[in-house]
Write an enzyme that holds these catalytic residues in place. Structure first.
Site, short mmCIF file in Angstrom:
data_model
loop_
_atom_site.label_atom_id
_atom_site.label_comp_id
_atom_site.label_asym_id
_atom_site.label_seq_id
_atom_site.Cartn_x
_atom_site.Cartn_y
_atom_site.Cartn_z
N HIS A 327 25.45 -12.48 25.48
CA HIS A 327 25.91 -11.81 24.27
C HIS A 327 26.44 -12.74 23.19
O HIS A 327 26.73 -12.30 22.07
CB HIS A 327 27.01 -10.81 24.67
N TYR A 467 37.77 0.85 20.76
CA TYR A 467 36.97 -0.08 19.96
C TYR A 467 35.54 0.43 19.84
O TYR A 467 34.95 0.87 20.83
CB TYR A 467 36.97 -1.45 20.62
N THR A 480 29.71 -8.22 13.62
CA THR A 480 30.28 -6.88 13.72
C THR A 480 31.72 -6.88 13.19
O THR A 480 32.36 -7.93 13.09
CB THR A 480 30.30 -6.38 15.17
#
Length: 736
Positions: A327, A467, A480
């Protein structure tokens, strides 16, 4: 950056015009920060945090660090990018369950005699098409409502590898990579599949032949003998331990070093699993962290068949397929585009068997060095220089020292512990989806976010920090921003909805207000106007400057010449006054950053399920996909009440549907029927006679739904369907 063919692509032209991510005004970020904390703190805690924030703003300390951040921003393409990478690469624990998300693709549309290998071959070939177009600058640029998006993340999707070092991790890029690695029963194989211009060297049939050879060879090893030599489990270790073992692997002998280099430089790895299940929770667990299974005390689960530092295509024995991805360099939106394009190409390939004129999604063509390319160009001159490739699969060999064997054994034990601590469950809700939600005037994402809030509050009686990422790829190198779902409106909603005295219209009104606020919050965050990234970048910069100043001070002490130190930057001040501001040490900062509910919406018809692990031991990781007629949710936790929370969520979704339908009927009451002078009941609109039938059962089914706490199956639904009157008259059949 010019493309590989020397031209400037549309993508690069659009990307060069993308604006930089704006740094919000400090006062605005502080207001948003306090608003996000209002529902999470009690009044006394919130008053203390407000005083700390006010002091930060009025003392000049905030303005000083805001200016420092703005000056830093002048020399970089994104003020958050470097700090964001550091947050991922400095993560010291195992990446399994903590960092790597997964996608499960929708079911295969192509009938296959060998569902696993045939689908794996098609996925590999479609991925090669994608890589060809990406590396040659031919991918259609991403855009949202004609707004171009940053495309730089695709460069970090293939040929990328997370590599551990003694001081955190590094991302290694192998942009010239042309081979793939296959893992089967913990054993590694590789073969070349692209030429120098990234054109495919193999057809799907030839790739299938290679995979069949891999399976024949790997399956000679009994499953009970896999774990002791499964090098992939080392990538599940803590990064410091993996770094030490990796160094031993490289220095132990040249064969090990060469094998490791082949894996880390591969375009991606393909995991062919001895695994299949109909249970959604087990399916999610297999793609998230691998399966756990013991035979005679020996690990035989698929956790030994992974390499978590790279993009992995995972294919189960029944053809279920998906990806697990590292990621650090890519977000879900980027991998979603790849997964959706690859799945679309598989659909088009199947359509091509029906209609040969069906076009391909990609512009890739077979390499002239491939069998298909040579056949097509037979008798024609070829100006391209000869190139050598190894397109037949070759096994990577290892010569493990006793220390490395022990490392593999203990790594398998620890990943098994992590798997046993994880509880993955999934819900494929079929009651309704985005179509129904939109018809009633809600944003689907906001509606589902409030469902999570209501379900959690209904089970635990409190709200917790939540979140959700908002994409900021409309900006240069955008990643993001954090949407903090818990707001005063959402808190009011859950308390109203759970109230025994509130009327249905009051509950829905509170839901509308909460959804409206969430929708606006999402827009603000997507525009770079959130507080989390702003405050995180400032905090990281403060810590970096403090460390640099301390190092400079130590150098002066070490020199012993009594002279004053040269400042390491123009922004450094007296070390005695440079400290971390109280706003970052206040409990509120840690409270907001501890996401008990970590959620993400990653929807596309190409996906069946999407998920990731919890980010805190007392929390849940929730990946969801909102479809037209359903909602798919994968929920993971460290053995909290995962199944029960999902059931509570389902009960809420059904109950709120009942309320919405009932309120809609009340607001849209049908005209009353009337009785004529003969006593015949007639339709109010048409005037036609009405035959009175008992419609109670059908209406009951339409409005049925569990109460918020009545979690369970609706046992009467199937019987209600059977009791429906038949439509039309029976046809008279001719006598035989």
């Amino acid at each position: 950056m010019p493309s590989t063919n020397g031209s400037v692509t549309n993508k690069q032209l659009k990307e060069s015009k993308l604006p930089k991510l704006p740094i919000p005004k400090l006062e605005d970020s502080c207001k948003r920060y306090l608003r996000a904390l209002e529902g999470l703190q009690d009044p006394a805690e919130h008053d203390k945090t407000k005083k700390v924030v006010q002091e930060f703003l009025t003392s000049g300390e905030g303005a000083r660090w805001q200016k420092r951040l703005e000056e830093y921003n002048e020399g970089v393409e994104s003020y958050i990018e470097e700090f964001w990478y550091e947050s991922y690469l400095n993560f010291a624990d195992s990446v399994v369950l903590s960092l790597n998300p997964f996608f499960v693709l929708s079911s295969d549309v192509t009938p296959r005699s060998n569902p696993q290998l045939a689908r794996a071959a098609s996925l590999i070939l479609s991925s090669l098409f994608f890589i060809h177009d990406q590396r040659n600058g031919l991918l259609q640029p991403d855009a949202v409502r004609d707004t171009p998006l940053d495309m730089s993340q695709y460069e970090r999707l293939f040929g990328a590898c997370r590599v551990p070092t003694e001081r955190g991790c590094q991302m290694q890029m192998h942009n010239e990579s042309k081979h793939v690695v296959i893992i089967r029963r913990g054993q590694f194989y590789w073969f070349d599949c692209l030429d120098s211009k990234y054109r495919p060297l193999l057809s799907d049939r030839e790739i299938l032949t290679n995979l069949e050879a891999v399976v024949r060879d790997s399956d000679k090893t009994p499953v009970q003998e896999v774990a002791p030599n499964a090098l992939g489990v080392l990538t599940t270790e803590s990064r410091k331990i993996w770094s030490s073992l990796r160094n031993q692997l490289i220095t132990s002998n040249k064969s090990n070093a060469a094998s490791l280099e082949k894996i880390e430089s591969a375009l991606f790895v393909v995991c062919l699993d001895d695994f299949a299940t109909e249970d959604l929770g087990e399916l999610c667990g297999n793609f998230l962290c691998g399966s756990y299974a013991l035979e005679g005390g020996i690990q035989t689960g698929t956790c030994t068949n992974r390499w978590y530092d790279k993009l992995q295509i995972i294919v189960c024995s029944n053809g279920d397929a998906g990806v697990n991805f590292e990621h650090t360099g890519v977000d879900g939106h980027t991998v979603l585009r790849y997964a959706a394009d690859v799945y679309t190409e598989l659909v088009l390939l199947f359509a091509k068997t029906i209609n040969p004129s069906t076009p391909s999604l990609f512009k890739a063509r077979p390499s002239p060095f491939s069998r298909a390319g040579r056949s097509k160009n037979k008798g024609k001159s070829n100006d391209e220089p000869d190139e050598e490739y190894d397109t037949s699969p070759k096994k990577l060999e290892w010569k493990l020292t006793p220390d490395l064997r022990a490392g593999v054994r203990y790594a398998e034990t620890r990943i098994s512990d992590l798997i046993c601590q994880n509880d993955s469950q999934a819900l494929e809700f079929k009651g309704y989806g985005s179509a129904f939600i939109k018809r009633h005037g809600f944003s689907p994402d906001a509606f589902v976010q409030m469902a999570f809030q209501a379900a959690y509050y209904g089970l635990y009686g409190r709200v917790e920090s939540t979140y959700e990422p908002a994409m900021t790829k409309a900006f240069l190198h955008g990643r993001t921003e954090a949407i903090r779902t818990v707001q005063p409106e959402s808190v009011n909603f859950v308390k109203t909805f759970l109230s025994e005295t509130a009327k249905p219209e009051e509950k829905i009104a509170a839901l509308r207000a909460a959804c409206k606020r969430h929708t606006q919050l999402t827009r603000d965050c997507s525009a770079g106007q959130g507080q989390d990234r702003h405050m995180y970048a400032m905090h990281s910069l403060i810590q970096r400057d403090i460390q640099a100043q301390r190092a400079a001070k130590e150098n002066v002490k070490g020199s012993g010449d009594g002279t004053s130190s040269r400042r390491s930057s123009d922004h450094e001040r007296d070390p005695d006054t440079m400290t971390v501001p109280e706003i970052f040490t206040d409990p509120g900062y840690g409270l907001l950053g501890t996401s008990v509910l970590s959620t993400s919406n990653c929807g596309n018809p190409a996906l069946r399920l999407f998920g990731f692990g919890p980010v805190t031991p007392e929390g849940y990781g929730i990946g969801y996909i909102i479809k037209d007629e359903g909602i798919s949710i994968c929920m993971s936790s460290k053995h909290l009440q995962t199944r029960r929370l999902l059931s509570t969520l389902q009960a809420y979704l059904l109950q709120v549907r009942t309320m919405l339908i009932a309120l809609w009927k009340d607001a849209n009451e049908a005209p009353q029927h009337w009785v004529d002078h003969t006593g015949t009941l007639r339709d109010a609109r048409t005037g036609k006679p009405i035959t009175v039938e008992n419609d109670d059962e059908e209406e009951e089914e339409m409005l049925s739904g569990f109460g918020f706490f009545d979690v369970g199956a609706n046992d009467g639904a199937a019987q209600a369907k059977r009791r429906r009157p038949q439509i039309g008259e029976s046809l008279l059949m001719p006598a035989r």
